[in-house]
Motif scaffolding. Sequence first.
Motif, mmCIF file in Angstrom:
data_model
loop_
_atom_site.group_PDB
_atom_site.id
_atom_site.type_symbol
_atom_site.label_atom_id
_atom_site.label_comp_id
_atom_site.label_asym_id
_atom_site.label_seq_id
_atom_site.Cartn_x
_atom_site.Cartn_y
_atom_site.Cartn_z
ATOM 1 N N SER A 46 29.637 33.475 -59.614
ATOM 2 C CA SER A 46 28.255 33.773 -59.236
ATOM 3 C C SER A 46 27.275 33.451 -60.362
ATOM 4 N N TYR A 47 27.689 33.644 -61.622
ATOM 5 C CA TYR A 47 26.778 33.385 -62.741
ATOM 6 C C TYR A 47 26.379 31.911 -62.797
ATOM 7 N N ALA A 48 27.273 31.052 -62.283
ATOM 8 C CA ALA A 48 27.099 29.617 -62.475
ATOM 9 C C ALA A 48 26.116 28.974 -61.497
ATOM 10 N N LYS A 62 23.167 14.617 -55.302
ATOM 11 C CA LYS A 62 23.947 15.274 -56.364
ATOM 12 C C LYS A 62 23.365 14.959 -57.740
ATOM 13 N N THR A 63 23.019 13.673 -57.941
ATOM 14 C CA THR A 63 22.464 13.260 -59.234
ATOM 15 C C THR A 63 21.147 13.985 -59.507
ATOM 16 N N ILE A 64 20.268 13.987 -58.499
ATOM 17 C CA ILE A 64 18.964 14.657 -58.654
ATOM 18 C C ILE A 64 19.169 16.145 -58.873
ATOM 19 N N PHE A 65 20.107 16.705 -58.117
ATOM 20 C CA PHE A 65 20.418 18.133 -58.201
ATOM 21 C C PHE A 65 20.841 18.495 -59.628
ATOM 22 N N HIS A 66 21.731 17.661 -60.193
ATOM 23 C CA HIS A 66 22.243 17.910 -61.546
ATOM 24 C C HIS A 66 21.144 17.777 -62.593
ATOM 25 N N ASP A 67 20.249 16.773 -62.377
ATOM 26 C CA ASP A 67 19.180 16.555 -63.344
ATOM 27 C C ASP A 67 18.221 17.735 -63.403
ATOM 28 N N LEU A 118 32.869 23.085 -63.295
ATOM 29 C CA LEU A 118 32.467 23.790 -62.067
ATOM 30 C C LEU A 118 31.581 22.902 -61.184
ATOM 31 N N TRP A 119 30.760 22.032 -61.828
ATOM 32 C CA TRP A 119 29.963 21.087 -61.036
ATOM 33 C C TRP A 119 30.861 20.210 -60.164
ATOM 34 N N ILE A 120 31.943 19.722 -60.738
ATOM 35 C CA ILE A 120 32.860 18.855 -59.982
ATOM 36 C C ILE A 120 33.412 19.595 -58.779
ATOM 37 N N LYS A 125 32.587 18.842 -54.756
ATOM 38 C CA LYS A 125 33.683 18.592 -53.804
ATOM 39 C C LYS A 125 33.539 19.487 -52.579
ATOM 40 N N GLY A 126 33.186 20.741 -52.784
ATOM 41 C CA GLY A 126 32.988 21.662 -51.661
ATOM 42 C C GLY A 126 31.822 21.248 -50.779
ATOM 43 N N VAL A 127 30.738 20.757 -51.427
ATOM 44 C CA VAL A 127 29.565 20.286 -50.663
ATOM 45 C C VAL A 127 29.955 19.131 -49.758
ATOM 46 N N ALA A 128 30.683 18.160 -50.318
ATOM 47 C CA ALA A 128 31.074 16.979 -49.536
ATOM 48 C C ALA A 128 31.949 17.353 -48.348
ATOM 49 N N GLU A 129 32.886 18.263 -48.556
ATOM 50 C CA GLU A 129 33.773 18.688 -47.465
ATOM 51 C C GLU A 129 32.979 19.403 -46.364
ATOM 52 N N GLN A 130 32.058 20.270 -46.773
ATOM 53 C CA GLN A 130 31.250 20.978 -45.775
ATOM 54 C C GLN A 130 30.378 20.017 -44.975
ATOM 55 N N PHE A 131 29.819 18.998 -45.640
ATOM 56 C CA PHE A 131 28.940 18.058 -44.951
ATOM 57 C C PHE A 131 29.709 17.233 -43.923
ATOM 58 N N ARG A 132 30.960 16.883 -44.288
ATOM 59 C CA ARG A 132 31.789 16.140 -43.331
ATOM 60 C C ARG A 132 32.100 16.981 -42.098
#
Length: 987
Positions: A427-429, A453-458, A470-472, A476-483
């Motif tokens: 949760s802290y992350a 993802k790039t914009i999000f990270h920036d 943790l970003w990685i 990965k979780g975002v991509a799976e959910q979007f699919r």
Amino acid sequence: MLTGSAIRAKFLQFFEQRGHRIVHSSSLVPHNDPTLLFTNAGMNQFKDVFLGLEKRDYNRATTSQKCVRAGGKHNDLENVGFTNRHHTFFEMLGNFSFGDYFKPDAIAYAWELITSPEWFGIDATKLYVTIFEGQGDIPADEEAAALWLAQRVPVDRIFRMGMKDNFWQMGDTGPCGPCSEIHYDMGVAASDKVRPECATGTCKFPCECGRYVEIWNLVFMQYERKLGPYPGGSSFELLPRPSIDTGAGLERLAAVLQGVVSNYDTDLFTPLIARAAELCGTSLEQELAKEATGGGAASLRVIADHARAATFLISDGVIPANEGRGYVLKKIIRRAIRHGRLLGQSKPFLSDMVFAVRDAMTDAYPELDETADRVAKIVLAEETRFASTIELGLQKLEEIIRQATINAKRSTYREQIQLWKSDPERSYAVVDAQRALDSLADTLWLVSLERIKTIFHDLVAVPTGMPTHLWIEFDKGVAEQFRSNPPTVSGEEAFKLYDTYGLPADFIVEACKDAGARFDEASFNAAMAEQKTRARASWKGAVKQTANPAYQSLPTSNFEGYSQTSSPSCEVLAILAGGVSAPELAAGVEGEVILDHTPFYAESGGQVGDRGILLDSSGVVVAEVTSTYSPVQGVRAHKVITRQPIHVGDKLDAVIDGELRRASMRHHTATHLLHAALRETLGTHVKQAGSLVSPGHLRFDFSHFAAVADEELQDIEDSINREVLGNTAVVTIADVPIDTAVNEYHAMALFGEKYGDKVRVVKIGDYSVELCGGTHTAATGEIGLIKILSEGSVSSGVRRIEAVAGDRSLAHFRKDHELEKLVHGIVGRSDDSPSDALRAEFEKREGEIKRLTRELDQLRMKSAASSVASVDEKIREVKGVKVLAHRVDGLDAGQMRTLVDQLRQKLGTGVAVLGSAQGEDKVTIIVGVTKDLTARIQAGKVVNPIAQKVGGSGGGKPDMAQAGGKDVAALDAALAAAYDVVGELLG
């Protein structure tokens, strides 16, 4: 092989030789029948005869009736082109007996015509007949069974069927009876072959696989259905004079007689299909070769069928519209266009199909020669409109997919964040991830997931926030959910595009697929079903009832009003009070009185009914006649308000209001002149589409494609008034056979009117010849001057003119003279016409107002600019950013934007906020942010909190945003709060 035209002619010839009157097809727009969307059966034009509302001078008839079934209860539009026998437009062959012959003759006629080598010669071994099996109190139709056996139909070819298939009813009440159908075995090639026995040809009649086709239905009207003593109940009583109503589909008969499986393979369709293929740049052979893989042969059939429907509907006065009959026509046209597009034709083509329909059917419907040009123009206009609508629909679809994509991407990130927030170890992350999510503008969500993802990270300070490993895992979780949860396009929204903009469903599906979105087909189908239900409900209509017995039993009233305005000693044949037959009417009440002879004209043909009085033998007024109408053909009902009691059997003198009658006569004859002048000036495509003739004015609706120019209206007015000044005799010729009237006199038949076999011709020199039952002046000079008051649009392709004649035009000219004096008082005397002088004066004054407005705006801008020059004390530095909030009342939004640009230049880098009060309840707020700051703070996020304080909201681009509000009193406080708003947004 018999052609379709030969089949039609042979059918009519057979019954003409057996004493039937050949009656021309009625209009596809049912005459005075709100229960029907379109004429959909041969009996429609005889409905009032069967109901007892109308009397004819023949008791046997035969017709080839043009029909349309494409809306309301009969709506199989989506099946047309994809089956062998579904059509929107078709022809119904029929023979009718009005209380003359019954079952023995009807069955004998049908069997002879169908099987005799002298006529159609259909193989009797391929025929089956059905009869009514009986239900409840109605016995089985054993009489029909015996009569079929007498025609040597084998007993194993006679089938008994239930109420659903073999009992015909006009409505909840009225004539009804059993029916008997003739079916033909088309062979295994016509079967849908769903069941094994259908595929092998061993299925038996009455299998519904498509092999056994009904070709003729004989209805035996022998009962009258009446409402029963309990809710929903009814009783059936034998009619004293049973009747016959039959219907045989011309297209189906043609398929049988020409030895083809599909109606579309007959000569009624093949020339149209060939022309459709030519116009769409393909051929039937090419499209048939593709059909196994969804090719366009079905599309060619759709175009051929819909071209017939559109051509005949527009010829009969229907115009594409957004409701009712016009809406159905528009859907038919647009469906044909969509199928043309499926074949690769994006340019207009359907208007050319109109001429192919004309060429194929002009022998039976010669009126198509005259209407084809007008019909083609209307179809072309609809094709052009549809092309622009399609483009707009595509834009709407792109916007829907865009929004669905934004929602899906945002939702995917939000779900992942919520998932991690619920995990104590992670949760802290996600604190910085949540902030980044809130910072992303909507437009950024349209880019690819990887780019997001790039914009999000920036946007996240990685060293102090979420660790890289943790970003990685997060990504990965975002991509799976979007699919697993791609963007979904709502079926309801997609259906709006289909229904409003005509985007085909498969087109929408493909566009979604290309965008990686999912299409909600279930909700689309639900919306489609709901729309069909609404369409059916909107055309249920009220069931036409049989005529009141008090009217049915009466002889026709003798109308004497063509030659006189009063009739002495008229006998009161019947009285109705509250719709119920009564022996008398007391004094001071309303009711209806039927006289044996009368001078009162009953409302019809657009002309209002006469008004007047009824007197007793001593000259005392016993009743005032407020209007006159005809409840049953030939019977005139006088609506009265009594002054003295009236009894059945009384002898009364009937006197019409002569002044009102003469005013109506002037306007009616003027209407004929107007119709002729419109055709002379605008073209012969002009046809009457409705009219009102009253003592006060005339209203005339006509088919035309554009506004009538002032110069054309002047020419029309000049033309009709030349005829008035010529004092041409108005000649009426009664009891003319309708064929003679149309073919020899070249009389115009008016839209919406129903004519018998004998008609009345009204002829005004060589200028106008029309079929008309109205009252007219003896000569055109009696009309007085005719003045056109207005011209405007009624609906697409229909215009309306209103005009006055006689003393009404004199009253209009007097008003014009009063206006002229008023104009002279304003502008003085001038050689110009009053209208030109007034227009010039208005233009002069408008120019002066514009000049003064420009000067005032310049002064306001100069004042505001000078105030801006001294606003340094209002500039504050908020968290390192310069912010200025300032009030500039009286400026509009454009002027404020100009000032904001000046202020941004003055600040160099910073945020400028301007507020303006415009009147007592209007506030405008504009925020400008210098471009170097838009990554940290956006104008839209600044303007909204400020606008809320004045009761408004707004939005805009990152560097410029605008809002409105209503609370002028709160403007100063709102501007003062701008500094805090910017501070909060800067964090």
